[in-house]
Design an enzyme around this catalytic site. Structure first.
Site, PDB file in Angstrom:
ATOM      1  N   LYS A  87       0.858  -1.191   0.000  1.00  0.00           N
ATOM      2  CA  LYS A  87       0.000   0.000   0.000  1.00  0.00           C
ATOM      3  C   LYS A  87       0.894   1.242   0.000  1.00  0.00           C
ATOM      4  O   LYS A  87       1.750   1.408   0.878  1.00  0.00           O
ATOM      5  CB  LYS A  87      -0.896  -0.042   1.233  1.00  0.00           C
ATOM      6  CG  LYS A  87      -2.163   0.775   1.124  1.00  0.00           C
ATOM      7  CD  LYS A  87      -3.071   0.432   2.292  1.00  0.00           C
ATOM      8  CE  LYS A  87      -4.300   1.296   2.333  1.00  0.00           C
ATOM      9  NZ  LYS A  87      -5.067   1.067   3.557  1.00  0.00           N
TER      10      LYS A  87
HETATM   11  O1  G3P Z   1      -7.553   2.077   5.384  1.00  0.00           O
HETATM   12  C1  G3P Z   1      -7.842   3.340   4.946  1.00  0.00           C
HETATM   13  C2  G3P Z   1      -9.201   3.889   5.317  1.00  0.00           C
HETATM   14  O2  G3P Z   1     -10.149   2.891   5.261  1.00  0.00           O
HETATM   15  C3  G3P Z   1      -9.242   4.719   6.576  1.00  0.00           C
HETATM   16  O3  G3P Z   1     -10.529   4.859   7.101  1.00  0.00           O
HETATM   17  O4  G3P Z   1     -12.111   5.542   8.896  1.00  0.00           O
HETATM   18  O5  G3P Z   1      -9.675   6.186   9.064  1.00  0.00           O
HETATM   19  O6  G3P Z   1     -11.160   7.287   7.412  1.00  0.00           O
HETATM   20  P1  G3P Z   1     -10.885   6.033   8.172  1.00  0.00           P
END
Ligand code: G3P
Length: 218
Positions: A87
């Site tokens: 990633k």
């Molecule tokens: O993994 C990346 C993404 O899904 C992050 O989510 O909830 O931290 O905005 P969030």
């Protein structure tokens, strides 16, 4: 549409995997930190454990932001298991690194995507997956689903093969809307996946069936 779980928590990964609907896992530095995973050896072991639990792709994010560092880290991560996808953030050196990984048969997930322009760049570099952050876009008063629709349209018209991985999912409705918009994958917290189960009429209906089932007991 494929389902990934967006966590580094082994218990939650197991719970989703036991449902039989899990196709992969995504993590990020914040999710790893939340589990208290510290140091290269512990990080590598954690990814190995996840890969052994789930039969599907596991996104492991690099911490470096310079080309050489991203390549070195990405190669180490990719060597952990064939299911590891490196990633990489949507930055200039990240795009260069995605191109390098593509040419060297290492699969990538380009993360922190907030615009169609970024989606085009990632696809041009050969990213295997693209992670638009739906929830964070919605939080900023923009429309995350509209972005997924736009990227879906561009990728279809242009024939880009990068898979759209809807990320930053906050609830079950996001999953439904991302499916409608043509996302190839949704990566979701466990609560959002389990949220798909819920409907009050299901609960009321089941209670009635169970009540009536008692009347049929001999
Ligand atoms: O993994 C990346 C993404 O899904 C992050 O989510 O909830 O931290 O905005 P969030």
């Amino acid at each position: 549409m494929k389902f990934f779980i967006d966590t580094a928590n082994l218990a939650q990964i197991k719970e989703a995997n036991d449902l039989g609907i899990l196709d992969g896992v995504t993590t990020n530095p914040s999710l790893m930190a939340k589990e208290g995973i510290k140091g290269e050896a512990a990080i590598m072991k954690h990814y190995k454990d996840i890969c052994e639990m789930v039969d599907g792709d596991v996104s492991a994010e690099v911490f470096s932001t310079d080309f050489a560092g991203i390549i070195e880290e990405g190669q180490k991560l990719a060597a952990i298991h064939p299911n590891i996808v490196v990633k990489v953030p949507m930055i200039k050196d990240g795009v260069k690194a995605i191109k390098w990984f593509t040419e060297n048969n290492i699969r990538t997930n380009c993360t922190l995507i907030f615009s169609a322009g970024q989606a085009i760049l990632a696809a041009k570099a050969g990213a295997s997956y693209l992670s638009p952050f739906l929830g964070r876009i919605d939080d900023s008063n923009w429309d995350g689903i509209q972005l997924i629709e736009q990227i879906r349209h561009i990728y279809d018209v242009q024939g880009f093969r990068t898979e759209i991985l809807a990320a930053s999912i906050r609830n079950a409705l996001h999953i439904v809307r991302a499916a409608e918009a043509g996302a190839d994958i949704c990566t979701c917290p466990l609560d959002s996946i389990l949220g798909l189960l819920k409907h009050p009429l299901t609960d009321i209906g089941l209670a009635k069936f169970l009540e009536d089932a008692k009347k049929t007991e001999g």
